[in-house]
Design an enzyme around this catalytic site. Sequence first.
Site, PDB file in Angstrom:
ATOM      1  N   LYS A 295       0.884  -1.351  -0.087  1.00  0.00           N
ATOM      2  CA  LYS A 295       0.145  -0.019  -0.006  1.00  0.00           C
ATOM      3  C   LYS A 295       0.898   1.185  -0.039  1.00  0.00           C
ATOM      4  O   LYS A 295       0.471   2.184  -0.749  1.00  0.00           O
ATOM      5  CB  LYS A 295      -0.747   0.036   1.080  1.00  0.00           C
TER       6      LYS A 295
ATOM      7  N   ARG B 264      -8.990   0.820   9.543  1.00  0.00           N
ATOM      8  CA  ARG B 264      -8.811  -0.720  10.016  1.00  0.00           C
ATOM      9  C   ARG B 264      -9.815  -1.421  10.734  1.00  0.00           C
ATOM     10  O   ARG B 264      -9.532  -2.587  11.225  1.00  0.00           O
ATOM     11  CB  ARG B 264      -7.441  -0.401  10.666  1.00  0.00           C
TER      12      ARG B 264
ATOM     13  N   ARG C  46      12.221  -5.062   4.346  1.00  0.00           N
ATOM     14  CA  ARG C  46      11.704  -3.563   4.287  1.00  0.00           C
ATOM     15  C   ARG C  46      12.767  -2.715   4.799  1.00  0.00           C
ATOM     16  O   ARG C  46      13.056  -3.098   6.116  1.00  0.00           O
ATOM     17  CB  ARG C  46      10.261  -3.365   4.503  1.00  0.00           C
TER      18      ARG C  46
ATOM     19  N   ARG D 261      11.937  -1.131  10.552  1.00  0.00           N
ATOM     20  CA  ARG D 261      10.781  -0.790  11.645  1.00  0.00           C
ATOM     21  C   ARG D 261      10.729  -1.799  12.898  1.00  0.00           C
ATOM     22  O   ARG D 261      10.847  -3.212  12.447  1.00  0.00           O
ATOM     23  CB  ARG D 261       9.479  -0.869  10.837  1.00  0.00           C
TER      24      ARG D 261
ATOM     25  N   ARG E 134       0.557  -8.816  13.530  1.00  0.00           N
ATOM     26  CA  ARG E 134      -0.084  -7.749  12.828  1.00  0.00           C
ATOM     27  C   ARG E 134      -1.203  -8.685  12.012  1.00  0.00           C
ATOM     28  O   ARG E 134      -2.301  -8.224  11.492  1.00  0.00           O
ATOM     29  CB  ARG E 134       0.769  -7.009  11.837  1.00  0.00           C
TER      30      ARG E 134
HETATM   31  P1  AMP Z   1       1.315   0.749   9.020  1.00  0.00           P
HETATM   32  O1  AMP Z   1       2.338   1.861   8.806  1.00  0.00           O
HETATM   33  O2  AMP Z   1      -0.077   1.261   8.137  1.00  0.00           O
HETATM   34  O3  AMP Z   1       1.587  -0.566   8.575  1.00  0.00           O
HETATM   35  O4  AMP Z   1       0.838   0.704  10.410  1.00  0.00           O
HETATM   36  C1  AMP Z   1       1.838   0.624  11.425  1.00  0.00           C
HETATM   37  C2  AMP Z   1       1.165   0.546  12.875  1.00  0.00           C
HETATM   38  O5  AMP Z   1       0.534   1.591  12.990  1.00  0.00           O
HETATM   39  C3  AMP Z   1      -0.038  -0.430  12.620  1.00  0.00           C
HETATM   40  O6  AMP Z   1       0.485  -1.822  13.112  1.00  0.00           O
HETATM   41  C4  AMP Z   1      -0.809   0.055  14.057  1.00  0.00           C
HETATM   42  O7  AMP Z   1      -0.052  -0.213  15.367  1.00  0.00           O
HETATM   43  C5  AMP Z   1      -0.828   1.226  13.892  1.00  0.00           C
HETATM   44  N1  AMP Z   1      -1.900   1.971  12.837  1.00  0.00           N
HETATM   45  C6  AMP Z   1      -1.874   2.407  11.697  1.00  0.00           C
HETATM   46  N2  AMP Z   1      -3.192   2.700  11.208  1.00  0.00           N
HETATM   47  C7  AMP Z   1      -4.084   2.387  12.270  1.00  0.00           C
HETATM   48  C8  AMP Z   1      -5.281   2.447  12.280  1.00  0.00           C
HETATM   49  N3  AMP Z   1      -5.956   2.984  11.294  1.00  0.00           N
HETATM   50  N4  AMP Z   1      -5.923   2.033  13.189  1.00  0.00           N
HETATM   51  C9  AMP Z   1      -5.131   1.677  14.422  1.00  0.00           C
HETATM   52  N5  AMP Z   1      -3.920   1.555  14.374  1.00  0.00           N
HETATM   53  C10 AMP Z   1      -3.078   1.860  13.337  1.00  0.00           C
END
Ligand code: AMP
Length: 228
Positions: free
Chosen positions: A13, A89, A128, A161, A172
């Site tokens: 994404k 989410r 990554r 990360r 996750r």
């Molecule tokens: P991402 O960068 O989208 O993979 O998000 C990394 C982490 O941020 C996720 O594993 C969650 O802990 C948190 N996170 C990101 N977006 C959301 C969301 N919409 N709702 C809740 N937690 C989020």
Amino acid sequence: MNTILLGPPGAGKGTLAAMLKDNFGVLHISTGDLLREEMKGGTDFGKEIKKYVDSGALVPDEIVIKMIENKLSHKDKSPKGYMLDGFPRTEVQAKDLDRILKKIDRPIDFALYMEASLPVILQRLTGRRVCRKCGAISHIKNRPSKRPGICDHCDGELYQRPDDTEETILNRMQVYAEKTAPIVDYYAKQDKLETVSGDEETEELLKTVTKIWNDGHQSYKAKSAERN
Ligand code: AMP
């Protein structure tokens, strides 16, 4: 064009969003990026959300909803539309998003669902690397930077990360299956879903998505009429 990017962690994404932003000039809003930015500051709030993010758990709905509402309310910053990456989410977030979009009169055109298989996800996420300075994404095998550990764009330091370790990725994925996967159906029922394969190479995927983007989302009924 106003869109939502849906799909499991590692579906690509963020990478696709960066390219669509370059190609179409839309506003890219990633809740993950916004949360990491908060965590960088080391504030009490940043520390509070870090425990969720680092373990692969979801940050409470009310926190991310507030962030999105603030970002989307700045209409003049995104004349070409917006692209939401990593939000919604949960079903609560999806419903609240409908409320926010109605209030600001900026409905989505479609939700792009990127399907991806577990081996591809694991390979992508464990390799990554992200730039600490500009956030650019590289991969130790698929898209290595020219100099190991250094960003090609800004010379910033590349890092892994903390939530990209195999154990946290599996956590996750479980959270995704329980809380996020059901909202794919939420958009399908509204006839707003476009599905693509996140397993495809980035360049191929960009071509597919550009076509959807240029043609616009046709309703399911229009598509089946075309087929018949
Ligand atoms: P991402 O960068 O989208 O993979 O998000 C990394 C982490 O941020 C996720 O594993 C969650 O802990 C948190 N996170 C990101 N977006 C959301 C969301 N919409 N709702 C809740 N937690 C989020």
